[in-house]
Write a protein that holds these residues in place. Structure first.
Motif, mmCIF file in Angstrom:
data_model
loop_
_atom_site.group_PDB
_atom_site.id
_atom_site.type_symbol
_atom_site.label_atom_id
_atom_site.label_comp_id
_atom_site.label_asym_id
_atom_site.label_seq_id
_atom_site.Cartn_x
_atom_site.Cartn_y
_atom_site.Cartn_z
ATOM 1 N N VAL A 77 1.314 11.038 -4.768
ATOM 2 C CA VAL A 77 1.037 9.811 -4.014
ATOM 3 C C VAL A 77 0.402 10.137 -2.668
ATOM 4 N N SER A 78 0.894 11.183 -1.987
ATOM 5 C CA SER A 78 0.309 11.572 -0.705
ATOM 6 C C SER A 78 -1.121 12.068 -0.882
ATOM 7 N N LEU A 79 -1.374 12.790 -1.971
ATOM 8 C CA LEU A 79 -2.728 13.267 -2.239
ATOM 9 C C LEU A 79 -3.677 12.093 -2.471
ATOM 10 N N LEU A 80 -3.243 11.128 -3.278
ATOM 11 C CA LEU A 80 -4.065 9.938 -3.509
ATOM 12 C C LEU A 80 -4.303 9.194 -2.206
ATOM 13 N N TYR A 81 -3.273 9.099 -1.402
ATOM 14 C CA TYR A 81 -3.393 8.420 -0.106
ATOM 15 C C TYR A 81 -4.402 9.154 0.782
ATOM 16 N N PHE A 82 -4.329 10.485 0.782
ATOM 17 C CA PHE A 82 -5.242 11.285 1.599
ATOM 18 C C PHE A 82 -6.688 11.095 1.146
ATOM 19 N N VAL A 83 -6.901 11.136 -0.176
ATOM 20 C CA VAL A 83 -8.260 10.973 -0.717
ATOM 21 C C VAL A 83 -8.808 9.594 -0.373
ATOM 22 N N LEU A 84 -7.977 8.564 -0.549
ATOM 23 C CA LEU A 84 -8.430 7.211 -0.207
ATOM 24 C C LEU A 84 -8.722 7.091 1.282
ATOM 25 N N SER A 85 -7.921 7.748 2.090
ATOM 26 C CA SER A 85 -8.098 7.648 3.535
ATOM 27 C C SER A 85 -9.421 8.249 4.000
ATOM 28 N N ILE A 86 -9.832 9.352 3.374
ATOM 29 C CA ILE A 86 -11.059 10.005 3.823
ATOM 30 C C ILE A 86 -12.302 9.424 3.147
ATOM 31 N N THR A 87 -12.088 8.548 2.161
ATOM 32 C CA THR A 87 -13.244 7.953 1.483
ATOM 33 C C THR A 87 -13.375 6.453 1.738
ATOM 34 N N LYS A 88 -12.242 5.760 1.781
ATOM 35 C CA LYS A 88 -12.289 4.296 1.918
ATOM 36 C C LYS A 88 -11.648 3.787 3.202
ATOM 37 N N GLY A 89 -10.972 4.648 3.934
ATOM 38 C CA GLY A 89 -10.225 4.192 5.097
ATOM 39 C C GLY A 89 -8.748 4.111 4.762
ATOM 40 N N ASP A 90 -7.913 4.156 5.783
ATOM 41 C CA ASP A 90 -6.469 4.181 5.610
ATOM 42 C C ASP A 90 -5.970 2.938 4.869
ATOM 43 N N PRO A 91 -5.422 3.104 3.635
ATOM 44 C CA PRO A 91 -4.984 1.933 2.854
ATOM 45 C C PRO A 91 -3.897 1.116 3.535
ATOM 46 N N ILE A 92 -2.885 1.789 4.083
ATOM 47 C CA ILE A 92 -1.782 1.071 4.711
ATOM 48 C C ILE A 92 -2.274 0.283 5.914
ATOM 49 N N ARG A 93 -3.170 0.890 6.699
ATOM 50 C CA ARG A 93 -3.685 0.204 7.870
ATOM 51 C C ARG A 93 -4.487 -1.033 7.475
ATOM 52 N N LYS A 94 -5.068 -1.018 6.281
ATOM 53 C CA LYS A 94 -5.854 -2.172 5.833
ATOM 54 C C LYS A 94 -4.955 -3.338 5.425
ATOM 55 N N ILE A 95 -3.876 -3.049 4.736
ATOM 56 C CA ILE A 95 -3.004 -4.134 4.271
ATOM 57 C C ILE A 95 -1.938 -4.480 5.300
ATOM 58 N N GLY A 96 -1.759 -3.612 6.294
ATOM 59 C CA GLY A 96 -0.740 -3.843 7.313
ATOM 60 C C GLY A 96 0.502 -3.026 7.018
ATOM 61 N N TYR A 97 1.108 -2.486 8.059
ATOM 62 C CA TYR A 97 2.276 -1.629 7.889
ATOM 63 C C TYR A 97 3.482 -2.404 7.368
ATOM 64 N N LYS A 98 3.620 -3.642 7.778
ATOM 65 C CA LYS A 98 4.735 -4.450 7.283
ATOM 66 C C LYS A 98 4.612 -4.652 5.782
ATOM 67 N N ASN A 99 3.422 -5.011 5.313
ATOM 68 C CA ASN A 99 3.212 -5.175 3.876
ATOM 69 C C ASN A 99 3.360 -3.847 3.141
ATOM 70 N N GLY A 100 2.951 -2.749 3.795
ATOM 71 C CA GLY A 100 3.129 -1.444 3.177
ATOM 72 C C GLY A 100 4.587 -1.117 2.953
ATOM 73 N N ILE A 101 5.428 -1.454 3.929
ATOM 74 C CA ILE A 101 6.871 -1.234 3.789
ATOM 75 C C ILE A 101 7.430 -2.063 2.640
ATOM 76 N N ILE A 102 7.022 -3.310 2.572
ATOM 77 C CA ILE A 102 7.521 -4.197 1.509
ATOM 78 C C ILE A 102 7.112 -3.678 0.134
ATOM 79 N N ILE A 103 5.849 -3.263 -0.003
ATOM 80 C CA ILE A 103 5.382 -2.728 -1.283
ATOM 81 C C ILE A 103 6.174 -1.482 -1.658
ATOM 82 N N GLY A 104 6.402 -0.590 -0.682
ATOM 83 C CA GLY A 104 7.178 0.606 -0.955
ATOM 84 C C GLY A 104 8.587 0.285 -1.420
#
Length: 475
Positions: A77-104
């Motif tokens: 999951v961290s690897l996927l997150y890293f790849v997305l971050s360097i290609t598409k931008g930080d996923p959590i920052r896009k959806i919001g940290y509060k929503n990221g916590i809820i999804i987790g």
């Protein structure tokens, strides 16, 4: 067990002005529940290993695949997150940290709920899949929750808040063996045919608790994080130019692998006739000493390695914590256990002083102490071997946050990238425990298998004394 620190520097800067003069006690309490929950859930794996080993008649290395499935999710999951971050931008920052916590939380709840059909179908593979889903949710929580802690109040007290949440994480790992041992192994004492069914209700209860926390987070007025500029991690992987970070990644791998391998083996170790001859429920209580030691040691380390200039105050606070621990243990277990714990705490304090409260040296001396304790675990018997391995928890306490801090030192704009790489290194918890299990199965000697985590701590000692020195030259 230890939690992961993944601080978003831009988010802290952008919201620092808004944090001034605001009261965030309520939101901080709400978010702190997350640290307790994932510490609790992670440590339950130590109860699952002997339980499922019994149910499915597994070799020890096969039972250790529980940790492989769990901590493997951290890496993937961290690897996927890293790849997305360097290609598409930080996923959590896009959806919001509060929503990221809820999804987790919801993903973790689904993983817990999957234990019910896994037990009904009596499928070990299904259990491993459920653990992977559960750990995927916790990984998202680790990435999303820590930045919230850093902004819930003034910037100058951010470190204090992180230490508090890490202590709550350790509290979860302390009570999990006691509660989990009673709920999961307690059923075996009264129902010999309980089998895998004894895990159903505990994990359904965890699923319900996670959903409830998600609802609390949803309705809570947590501050939103506003980003400054590009939220993506630099695509050039520039952090890997720093030698101390690369060696730190290996060190996180070694630490998490060694810590998890030891914790995963303790119940099987304590039931050996030549060690203590305990049953599983009794062993679960002493497993709590191991994780509880990490919690107490973390409080000690937080005080000793703080910026408090008056050393006398440090000694006074540490003595106060030790006194409270002694009283609690005396009340719960009796004088003998309380005195043993007090002696181990005194040893911990002596090693702290030996390190002169310098993080890198303290890390090196703590790891060296663990090496000695593991040798005693391997080559002695009875109470000496038992308490030697239990006391390792005290010295594990400061290792993760200290390694992490040393590894990201002076990374500048590459700090976030370095943090993601360190999170991936938690995969050590997926690889080292099965290696120890293989050694135990091949040699038929569980004690000698502790030589595997001993190698891990030898590397940690090297990193503390030498490898953590900041050097910018690429490896």
């Amino acid at each position: 067990m230890a939690g992961t620190i993944h601080t978003d520097v831009n988010a802290v800067k952008a919201t620092n002005a808004n944090a001034v003069n605001k009261q965030y006690t309520g939101p901080l309490v709400t978010v702190t529940m997350l640290f307790f929950m994932w510490g609790f859930i992670t440590c339950l794996n130590d109860i699952l290993i002997p339980k499922l080993q019994q149910v499915f008649t597994l070799e020890l290395w096969q039972a250790m695949l529980i940790q492989t499935a769990f901590f493997g999710a951290y890496f993937i999951v961290s690897l996927l997150y890293f790849v997305l971050s360097i290609t598409k931008g930080d996923p959590i920052r896009k959806i919001g940290y509060k929503n990221g916590i809820i999804i987790g939380l919801l993903v973790a709840a689904i993983g817990c709920a999957l234990f019910y059909p896994a037990a009904s179908m009596l499928s070990y593979g299904f259990f491993l899949g459920a653990l992977f889903v559960l750990a995927s949710g916790i990984t998202l929580l680790q990435i999303a929750a820590n930045p919230y802690v850093t902004i819930l109040g003034p910037a100058e007290s951010a470190a204090s808040r992180l230490n508090l949440t890490q202590a709550l994480n350790s509290l979860g790992t302390t009570v999990a063996p006691i509660i989990g041992g009673y709920l999961i192994f307690g059923a075996v004492d009264t129902m010999q045919d309980a089998g895998a069914d004894s895990v159903k209700l505990p994990y359904l209860g965890l699923a319900a608790a996670l959903v409830a926390i998600a609802l609390i987070i949803k309705i809570s007025k947590l501050p939103s994080i506003q980003s400054e500029g590009d939220a993506s991690i630099a695509p050039d992987a520039g952090a890997l130019r720093y030698r101390h970070l690369v060696l730190g990644i290996v060190c996180i791998f070694a630490y998490v692998g060694g810590e998890v391998a030891i914790g995963s083996t303790l119940i099987n170790f304590f039931i050996l006739p030549e060690i203590a001859g305990l049953n599983e429920t009794q062993a679960g209580h002493f497993l709590a000493f191991y994780w509880g030691g990490a919690m107490v040691g973390r409080f000690f380390g937080a005080v000793a390695l703080s910026n408090m200039r008056n050393t006398s105050y440090k000694y006074l606070i540490i003595a106060g914590i030790a006194a409270v621990v002694f009283v609690l243990l005396y009340t719960a277990y009796g004088m003998e256990e309380a005195l043993i714990a007090l002696g181990l705490i005194a040893l911990n304090f002596v090693v702290l002083m030996l390190g002169r409260f310098i993080p890198s040296k303290t890390l090196g001396y703590f790891a060296g102490t663990v090496v000695v304790l593991l040798l005693l675990t391997c080559f002695t018997e009875g109470s000496i071997a038992m308490w030697s391995v239990i006391s390792i928890g005290l010295f594990n306490s400061i290792m993760f946050p200290t390694i992490f801090t040393l590894a990201v030192k002076d990374l500048g704009v590459h700090t976030s990238q370095g943090s993601s790489l360190l999170v991936m290194a938690i995969v050590g918890g997926a690889i080292v425990p099965p290696l120890q299990g293989i050694v135990a199965d091949i040699t038929g000697n569980l004690q000698l298998s502790f030589l595997i985590p001993l190698v891990c701590y030898l590397y940690i000692m090297y990193y503390g004394f030498s490898g953590s020195k900041v050097k910018e030259a690429a490896i």
